[in-house]
Design a protein around this motif. Structure first.
Motif, PDB file in Angstrom:
ATOM      1  N   ASP A   1       0.804  -1.218   0.000  1.00 46.88           N
ATOM      2  CA  ASP A   1       0.000   0.000   0.000  1.00 46.88           C
ATOM      3  C   ASP A   1       0.842   1.274   0.000  1.00 46.88           C
ATOM      4  OD1 ASP A   1       0.973  -0.437   2.552  1.00 46.88           O
ATOM      5  OD2 ASP A   1      -0.787   0.412   3.550  1.00 46.88           O
ATOM      6  N   ASP A   2       2.152   1.133   0.133  1.00 49.87           N
ATOM      7  CA  ASP A   2       3.039   2.295   0.156  1.00 49.87           C
ATOM      8  C   ASP A   2       4.439   1.811  -0.180  1.00 49.87           C
ATOM      9  OD1 ASP A   2       4.545   4.538   0.593  1.00 49.87           O
ATOM     10  OD2 ASP A   2       3.702   5.004   2.569  1.00 49.87           O
ATOM     11  N   ARG A   3       4.775   1.850  -1.457  1.00 52.85           N
ATOM     12  CA  ARG A   3       6.019   1.246  -1.932  1.00 52.85           C
ATOM     13  C   ARG A   3       7.273   1.894  -1.339  1.00 52.85           C
ATOM     14  NH1 ARG A   3       6.088  -1.908  -6.594  1.00 52.85           N
ATOM     15  NH2 ARG A   3       8.104  -1.003  -7.176  1.00 52.85           N
ATOM     16  N   MET A   4       7.167   3.121  -0.857  1.00 52.78           N
ATOM     17  CA  MET A   4       8.352   3.769  -0.304  1.00 52.78           C
ATOM     18  C   MET A   4       8.691   3.280   1.098  1.00 52.78           C
ATOM     19  SD  MET A   4       8.383   7.709  -1.582  1.00 52.78           S
ATOM     20  CE  MET A   4       8.446   8.147  -3.326  1.00 52.78           C
ATOM     21  N   ARG A   5       7.767   2.591   1.747  1.00 59.73           N
ATOM     22  CA  ARG A   5       8.002   2.134   3.114  1.00 59.73           C
ATOM     23  C   ARG A   5       8.251   0.632   3.144  1.00 59.73           C
ATOM     24  NH1 ARG A   5       7.108   6.213   6.649  1.00 59.73           N
ATOM     25  NH2 ARG A   5       5.809   7.924   5.924  1.00 59.73           N
ATOM     26  N   SER A   6       9.124   0.223   4.041  1.00 62.13           N
ATOM     27  CA  SER A   6       9.479  -1.187   4.186  1.00 62.13           C
ATOM     28  C   SER A   6       8.414  -1.927   4.985  1.00 62.13           C
ATOM     29  CB  SER A   6      10.828  -1.313   4.898  1.00 62.13           C
ATOM     30  OG  SER A   6      10.754  -0.706   6.179  1.00 62.13           O
ATOM     31  N   THR A   7       8.411  -3.241   4.870  1.00 63.31           N
ATOM     32  CA  THR A   7       7.474  -4.053   5.652  1.00 63.31           C
ATOM     33  C   THR A   7       7.974  -4.276   7.077  1.00 63.31           C
ATOM     34  OG1 THR A   7       8.512  -6.061   4.793  1.00 63.31           O
ATOM     35  CG2 THR A   7       6.554  -5.245   3.639  1.00 63.31           C
ATOM     36  N   GLY A   8       9.292  -4.167   7.287  1.00 65.56           N
ATOM     37  CA  GLY A   8       9.868  -4.300   8.616  1.00 65.56           C
ATOM     38  C   GLY A   8      10.368  -2.962   9.130  1.00 65.56           C
ATOM     39  N   TYR A   9      10.749  -2.928  10.397  1.00 61.80           N
ATOM     40  CA  TYR A   9      11.281  -1.716  11.017  1.00 61.80           C
ATOM     41  C   TYR A   9      12.517  -1.254  10.251  1.00 61.80           C
ATOM     42  CZ  TYR A   9      12.782   1.387  14.825  1.00 61.80           C
ATOM     43  OH  TYR A   9      13.156   2.474  15.581  1.00 61.80           O
ATOM     44  N   MET A  10      12.603   0.055   9.984  1.00 61.11           N
ATOM     45  CA  MET A  10      13.751   0.570   9.235  1.00 61.11           C
ATOM     46  C   MET A  10      13.921   2.057   9.508  1.00 61.11           C
ATOM     47  SD  MET A  10      14.486   0.335   5.103  1.00 61.11           S
ATOM     48  CE  MET A  10      14.339  -1.453   5.107  1.00 61.11           C
ATOM     49  N   ARG A  11      15.156   2.433   9.858  1.00 60.94           N
ATOM     50  CA  ARG A  11      15.459   3.847  10.096  1.00 60.94           C
ATOM     51  C   ARG A  11      16.954   4.074  10.020  1.00 60.94           C
ATOM     52  NH1 ARG A  11      17.811   3.894  15.202  1.00 60.94           N
ATOM     53  NH2 ARG A  11      16.910   2.508  16.791  1.00 60.94           N
ATOM     54  N   ASP A  12      17.307   5.361   9.901  1.00 63.95           N
ATOM     55  CA  ASP A  12      18.671   5.793  10.156  1.00 63.95           C
ATOM     56  C   ASP A  12      18.596   7.170  10.807  1.00 63.95           C
ATOM     57  OD1 ASP A  12      18.183   7.602   8.100  1.00 63.95           O
ATOM     58  OD2 ASP A  12      19.637   6.738   6.712  1.00 63.95           O
ATOM     59  N   ALA A  13      19.725   7.858  10.909  1.00 65.67           N
ATOM     60  CA  ALA A  13      19.725   9.141  11.602  1.00 65.67           C
ATOM     61  C   ALA A  13      18.892  10.188  10.880  1.00 65.67           C
ATOM     62  CB  ALA A  13      21.166   9.634  11.765  1.00 65.67           C
ATOM     63  N   ALA A  14      18.696  10.034   9.583  1.00 70.90           N
ATOM     64  CA  ALA A  14      18.027  11.060   8.786  1.00 70.90           C
ATOM     65  C   ALA A  14      16.535  10.826   8.604  1.00 70.90           C
ATOM     66  CB  ALA A  14      18.693  11.168   7.415  1.00 70.90           C
TER      67      ALA A  14
ATOM     68  N   ILE B   1      11.758   5.208   8.185  1.00 76.59           N
ATOM     69  CA  ILE B   1      11.065   4.629   7.037  1.00 76.59           C
ATOM     70  C   ILE B   1       9.865   3.813   7.491  1.00 76.59           C
ATOM     71  CG2 ILE B   1      11.329   3.077   5.049  1.00 76.59           C
ATOM     72  CD1 ILE B   1      14.337   3.920   5.111  1.00 76.59           C
ATOM     73  N   ASN B   2      10.021   3.062   8.581  1.00 74.69           N
ATOM     74  CA  ASN B   2       8.901   2.325   9.163  1.00 74.69           C
ATOM     75  C   ASN B   2       9.162   2.173  10.660  1.00 74.69           C
ATOM     76  OD1 ASN B   2       6.746   0.709   9.807  1.00 74.69           O
ATOM     77  ND2 ASN B   2       7.353  -1.028   8.535  1.00 74.69           N
ATOM     78  N   SER B   3       8.286   2.718  11.488  1.00 73.75           N
ATOM     79  CA  SER B   3       8.457   2.677  12.935  1.00 73.75           C
ATOM     80  C   SER B   3       7.832   1.436  13.570  1.00 73.75           C
ATOM     81  CB  SER B   3       7.833   3.925  13.572  1.00 73.75           C
ATOM     82  OG  SER B   3       6.437   3.981  13.296  1.00 73.75           O
ATOM     83  N   PHE B   4       7.247   0.569  12.754  1.00 77.69           N
ATOM     84  CA  PHE B   4       6.542  -0.615  13.239  1.00 77.69           C
ATOM     85  C   PHE B   4       7.495  -1.806  13.273  1.00 77.69           C
ATOM     86  CE2 PHE B   4       4.038  -4.463  12.033  1.00 77.69           C
ATOM     87  CZ  PHE B   4       3.296  -4.580  13.194  1.00 77.69           C
ATOM     88  N   ILE B   5       7.687  -2.398  14.444  1.00 77.91           N
ATOM     89  CA  ILE B   5       8.486  -3.622  14.549  1.00 77.91           C
ATOM     90  C   ILE B   5       7.594  -4.805  14.197  1.00 77.91           C
ATOM     91  CG2 ILE B   5       9.724  -5.146  16.129  1.00 77.91           C
ATOM     92  CD1 ILE B   5      10.766  -2.736  17.576  1.00 77.91           C
ATOM     93  N   HIS B   6       7.922  -5.460  13.090  1.00 82.88           N
ATOM     94  CA  HIS B   6       7.087  -6.553  12.594  1.00 82.88           C
ATOM     95  C   HIS B   6       7.201  -7.745  13.536  1.00 82.88           C
ATOM     96  CE1 HIS B   6       5.196  -9.410   9.957  1.00 82.88           C
ATOM     97  NE2 HIS B   6       5.011  -8.497   9.024  1.00 82.88           N
ATOM     98  N   PRO B   7       6.069  -8.273  14.024  1.00 82.02           N
ATOM     99  CA  PRO B   7       6.132  -9.361  15.012  1.00 82.02           C
ATOM    100  C   PRO B   7       6.685 -10.668  14.453  1.00 82.02           C
ATOM    101  CG  PRO B   7       3.862  -8.978  14.314  1.00 82.02           C
ATOM    102  CD  PRO B   7       4.676  -7.859  13.740  1.00 82.02           C
ATOM    103  N   ASN B   8       6.666 -10.843  13.136  1.00 82.04           N
ATOM    104  CA  ASN B   8       7.126 -12.093  12.536  1.00 82.04           C
ATOM    105  C   ASN B   8       8.541 -12.024  11.970  1.00 82.04           C
ATOM    106  OD1 ASN B   8       4.607 -13.262  13.084  1.00 82.04           O
ATOM    107  ND2 ASN B   8       3.766 -12.540  11.135  1.00 82.04           N
ATOM    108  N   TYR B   9       9.167 -10.866  12.039  1.00 83.33           N
ATOM    109  CA  TYR B   9      10.521 -10.705  11.501  1.00 83.33           C
ATOM    110  C   TYR B   9      11.522 -10.808  12.661  1.00 83.33           C
ATOM    111  CZ  TYR B   9       8.577  -8.816   7.096  1.00 83.33           C
ATOM    112  OH  TYR B   9       7.911  -8.632   5.914  1.00 83.33           O
TER     113      TYR B   9
END
Length: 276
Positions: free
Chosen positions: A102-115, A118-126
């Protein structure tokens, strides 16, 4: 022996052959701290036609290379692997994780860096995290975090600006975490070995996740963990360093498409390395 039985025996021999016994080049030094090795393995979709494809493994010394994200959210648009390398000054780049439908720019798993987050949700199955860009310079440059094995995983993540989360392919105990399946496609993975080196892995051959994970266990890579980051034609890796250029693209998920994929597809989130 009937033709049918001969075919069945041949199929068993191909599918059961250990990947490590098949042809492999030696490690090729591309630059200090950066090595490439390619393994030739059967494409399980086309094995009866004699088709074989490569699994390329890039081994990275984190003392010599910094790890960083390339993000469409941070830069404004998706890019091919080659474009990401040029835009961000990466000498090697691979998918950082799968993207949401539903949003190709965002990952399915948690992802970030200092800048960017990308996704603040910690995937329960990853179950796998790669932590990079430590907030304290005395910490290791990279940490592999197995959520099922590391009780302090949340504390480790808090010590790093860069985090990616994806499915585990193997456990820290080198167990294959996937059941056999008939669903096969090219794949890309990120892994770490016992010496703390980072590995970018691209498999052109169409394998199930069980077969992909077993190949990583059987090959002489000595891994402590591996995460699945993308599949099919989206799975890609690019290397451009000291006169060597390697283009590794994924194959379509099925034979619905005529011919083979030869192009990089735009990727929203990538992991890249730069010389320190």
């Amino acid at each position: 022996m009937s033709a049918f039985l001969l075919r069945a025996v041949f199929t068993c021999l191909v599918l059961c052959a250990p990947v490590a016994s098949l042809h492999a080049e030696e490690w090729r030094l591309l630059a200090p701290g950066l090595e490439l090795r390619e393994f030739l393995i059967p494409d399980q979709v086309g094995d009866l036609e004699g088709r074989q494809s490569g699994m390329a493994v890039l081994r990275i010394d984190s003392d010599r290379f910094d790890v960083a994200l390339g993000s469409a959210l941070g830069t404004g648009r998706m890019r091919s692997m080659q474009e990401w390398a040029r835009h961000s000054g990466f000498v090697a780049v691979i998918n950082a994780g799968m993207f949401r439908a539903d949003d190709r720019m965002r990952s399915t798993g948690y992802m970030r860096d200092a800048a960017v987050m990308i996704n603040s949700f910690i995937h329960p199955n990853y179950g796998a995290f790669l932590a990079f860009q430590p907030r304290d310079p005395s910490l290791p440059a990279l940490r592999w975090v197995d959520r099922k094995s590391d009780p302090d995983w949340q504390a480790v993540l808090a010590d790093y600006d860069g985090i990616i989360q994806n499915y585990r392919l193997i456990s820290r105990e080198r167990e294959n975490l996937w059941e056999p399946s008939d669903r096969r496609h090219s794949g890309a993975a990120i892994a770490m070995d016992r010496e703390g080196r980072l590995l970018f892995i691209h498999c052109r051959a169409r394998l199930s996740l069980h077969e992909f994970a077993q190949a990583l266990i059987d090959l002489p890579l000595d891994l402590i963990g591996a995460m699945y980051v993308e599949g099919g034609a989206d799975a890609a890796m690019y290397v451009d360093v000291d006169g060597f250029v390697g283009r590794f693209v994924g194959e379509y998920r099925s034979d619905f498409f005529q011919g083979s994929n030869k192009n990089f597809w735009p990727a929203p989130n990538v992991l890249g390395i730069r010389p320190k």
